[in-house]
Design a protein around this motif. Sequence first.
Motif, PDB file in Angstrom:
ATOM      1  N   GLN A   1      49.273  40.670  38.988  1.00  0.00           N
ATOM      2  CA  GLN A   1      49.577  38.694  39.744  1.00  0.00           C
ATOM      3  C   GLN A   1      48.805  38.536  40.211  1.00  0.00           C
ATOM      4  O   GLN A   1      47.700  39.419  41.466  1.00  0.00           O
ATOM      5  CB  GLN A   1      50.538  38.240  40.413  1.00  0.00           C
ATOM      6  N   VAL A   2      48.429  36.951  40.685  1.00  0.00           N
ATOM      7  CA  VAL A   2      47.289  37.145  41.636  1.00  0.00           C
ATOM      8  C   VAL A   2      47.728  35.479  42.528  1.00  0.00           C
ATOM      9  O   VAL A   2      48.153  34.862  42.044  1.00  0.00           O
ATOM     10  CB  VAL A   2      45.293  36.715  40.776  1.00  0.00           C
ATOM     11  N   GLN A   3      47.235  35.615  43.785  1.00  0.00           N
ATOM     12  CA  GLN A   3      47.753  34.463  44.419  1.00  0.00           C
ATOM     13  C   GLN A   3      46.372  33.900  45.149  1.00  0.00           C
ATOM     14  O   GLN A   3      45.396  34.395  45.321  1.00  0.00           O
ATOM     15  CB  GLN A   3      48.861  35.043  46.000  1.00  0.00           C
ATOM     16  N   LEU A   4      46.541  32.933  44.831  1.00  0.00           N
ATOM     17  CA  LEU A   4      44.901  31.847  45.837  1.00  0.00           C
ATOM     18  C   LEU A   4      45.390  31.049  46.678  1.00  0.00           C
ATOM     19  O   LEU A   4      46.335  30.032  46.606  1.00  0.00           O
ATOM     20  CB  LEU A   4      43.907  30.836  44.726  1.00  0.00           C
ATOM     21  N   VAL A   5      45.046  31.054  47.948  1.00  0.00           N
ATOM     22  CA  VAL A   5      45.325  30.438  48.980  1.00  0.00           C
ATOM     23  C   VAL A   5      44.129  29.624  49.966  1.00  0.00           C
ATOM     24  O   VAL A   5      42.761  29.966  50.234  1.00  0.00           O
ATOM     25  CB  VAL A   5      45.952  31.546  50.354  1.00  0.00           C
ATOM     26  N   ALA A  23      41.150  33.000  49.784  1.00  0.00           N
ATOM     27  CA  ALA A  23      41.670  33.743  50.022  1.00  0.00           C
ATOM     28  C   ALA A  23      42.052  34.793  48.979  1.00  0.00           C
ATOM     29  O   ALA A  23      43.306  33.626  48.679  1.00  0.00           O
ATOM     30  CB  ALA A  23      41.835  34.132  51.248  1.00  0.00           C
ATOM     31  N   ALA A  24      41.361  35.145  48.578  1.00  0.00           N
ATOM     32  CA  ALA A  24      42.153  35.741  46.584  1.00  0.00           C
ATOM     33  C   ALA A  24      43.338  37.312  47.180  1.00  0.00           C
ATOM     34  O   ALA A  24      42.038  37.891  48.229  1.00  0.00           O
ATOM     35  CB  ALA A  24      41.459  35.948  45.701  1.00  0.00           C
ATOM     36  N   SER A  25      44.315  37.362  46.375  1.00  0.00           N
ATOM     37  CA  SER A  25      44.563  39.115  46.884  1.00  0.00           C
ATOM     38  C   SER A  25      45.336  39.006  45.701  1.00  0.00           C
ATOM     39  O   SER A  25      45.644  38.539  44.903  1.00  0.00           O
ATOM     40  CB  SER A  25      45.630  38.912  47.629  1.00  0.00           C
ATOM     41  N   GLY A  26      46.213  40.418  45.666  1.00  0.00           N
ATOM     42  CA  GLY A  26      46.520  40.540  44.224  1.00  0.00           C
ATOM     43  C   GLY A  26      45.621  41.525  43.189  1.00  0.00           C
ATOM     44  O   GLY A  26      44.767  42.147  43.848  1.00  0.00           O
ATOM     45  N   HIS A  27      45.677  41.230  42.215  1.00  0.00           N
ATOM     46  CA  HIS A  27      45.118  42.515  41.036  1.00  0.00           C
ATOM     47  C   HIS A  27      43.538  41.313  40.848  1.00  0.00           C
ATOM     48  O   HIS A  27      43.942  41.055  39.569  1.00  0.00           O
ATOM     49  CB  HIS A  27      46.101  42.563  39.624  1.00  0.00           C
ATOM     50  N   TYR A  99      40.290  36.522  35.836  1.00  0.00           N
ATOM     51  CA  TYR A  99      39.733  37.571  36.320  1.00  0.00           C
ATOM     52  C   TYR A  99      40.178  38.470  34.684  1.00  0.00           C
ATOM     53  O   TYR A  99      40.559  38.993  33.533  1.00  0.00           O
ATOM     54  CB  TYR A  99      40.313  39.158  37.429  1.00  0.00           C
ATOM     55  N   PHE A 100      39.059  39.650  34.222  1.00  0.00           N
ATOM     56  CA  PHE A 100      38.736  39.987  33.395  1.00  0.00           C
ATOM     57  C   PHE A 100      38.298  42.067  33.249  1.00  0.00           C
ATOM     58  O   PHE A 100      38.062  41.796  33.887  1.00  0.00           O
ATOM     59  CB  PHE A 100      37.717  39.811  32.225  1.00  0.00           C
ATOM     60  N   PHE A 101      39.620  42.494  32.618  1.00  0.00           N
ATOM     61  CA  PHE A 101      39.226  43.836  32.453  1.00  0.00           C
ATOM     62  C   PHE A 101      38.734  44.786  31.218  1.00  0.00           C
ATOM     63  O   PHE A 101      38.825  46.047  31.039  1.00  0.00           O
ATOM     64  CB  PHE A 101      40.765  44.103  33.133  1.00  0.00           C
ATOM     65  N   ASN A 102      38.273  43.200  31.063  1.00  0.00           N
ATOM     66  CA  ASN A 102      37.807  44.726  29.580  1.00  0.00           C
ATOM     67  C   ASN A 102      36.067  44.791  29.322  1.00  0.00           C
ATOM     68  O   ASN A 102      35.321  45.386  28.670  1.00  0.00           O
ATOM     69  CB  ASN A 102      37.789  43.304  28.069  1.00  0.00           C
ATOM     70  N   GLY A 103      34.896  44.901  30.526  1.00  0.00           N
ATOM     71  CA  GLY A 103      34.187  45.179  31.123  1.00  0.00           C
ATOM     72  C   GLY A 103      33.053  43.305  29.886  1.00  0.00           C
ATOM     73  O   GLY A 103      31.793  44.173  30.270  1.00  0.00           O
ATOM     74  N   TYR A 104      33.618  42.539  29.693  1.00  0.00           N
ATOM     75  CA  TYR A 104      33.051  41.535  29.158  1.00  0.00           C
ATOM     76  C   TYR A 104      32.421  40.590  30.306  1.00  0.00           C
ATOM     77  O   TYR A 104      33.019  40.752  31.420  1.00  0.00           O
ATOM     78  CB  TYR A 104      33.398  40.918  27.603  1.00  0.00           C
TER      79      TYR A 104
END
Length: 128
Positions: A1-5, A23-27, A99-104
């Motif tokens: 998960q991702v948290q944005l504050v 501020a972003a945190s998580g994955h 957020y993307f994890f496929n390299g595109y």
Amino acid sequence: QVQLVESGGGSVKSGGSLRLSCAASGHTSGNYRMGWFRQAPGKEREGVAAIDDRGAKIYAYSFEGRSSISRDNAKNTLYLQMNNLQPEDTAIYYCAASYFFNGYYYPKSLHTSDYTFWGQGTQVTVSA
């Protein structure tokens, strides 16, 4: 998960400036696009500015020339510097990210539908 504050909102007079932070945190290690949006009472949420992981930026027409979006990768924090604020800028300002994890590559976007994660928002009030 991702948290944005978000932080940095407040009350200013017409012509004043504010700097918003998110501020972003998580994955958050993948490719990304991040943006700032705002929503005034009775209006739809609209894009203000956005940035992608190649550093490309886009601004809504009403913010061109008086705002600047930036990201500190080391701090995983997004910023929005807003100058010459006017009463019509009064709204809740939201940070958004995908957020993307496929390299595109996913380019910057001002469309709410292009974002997965949202912060709680920070109030900006501009008085005449």
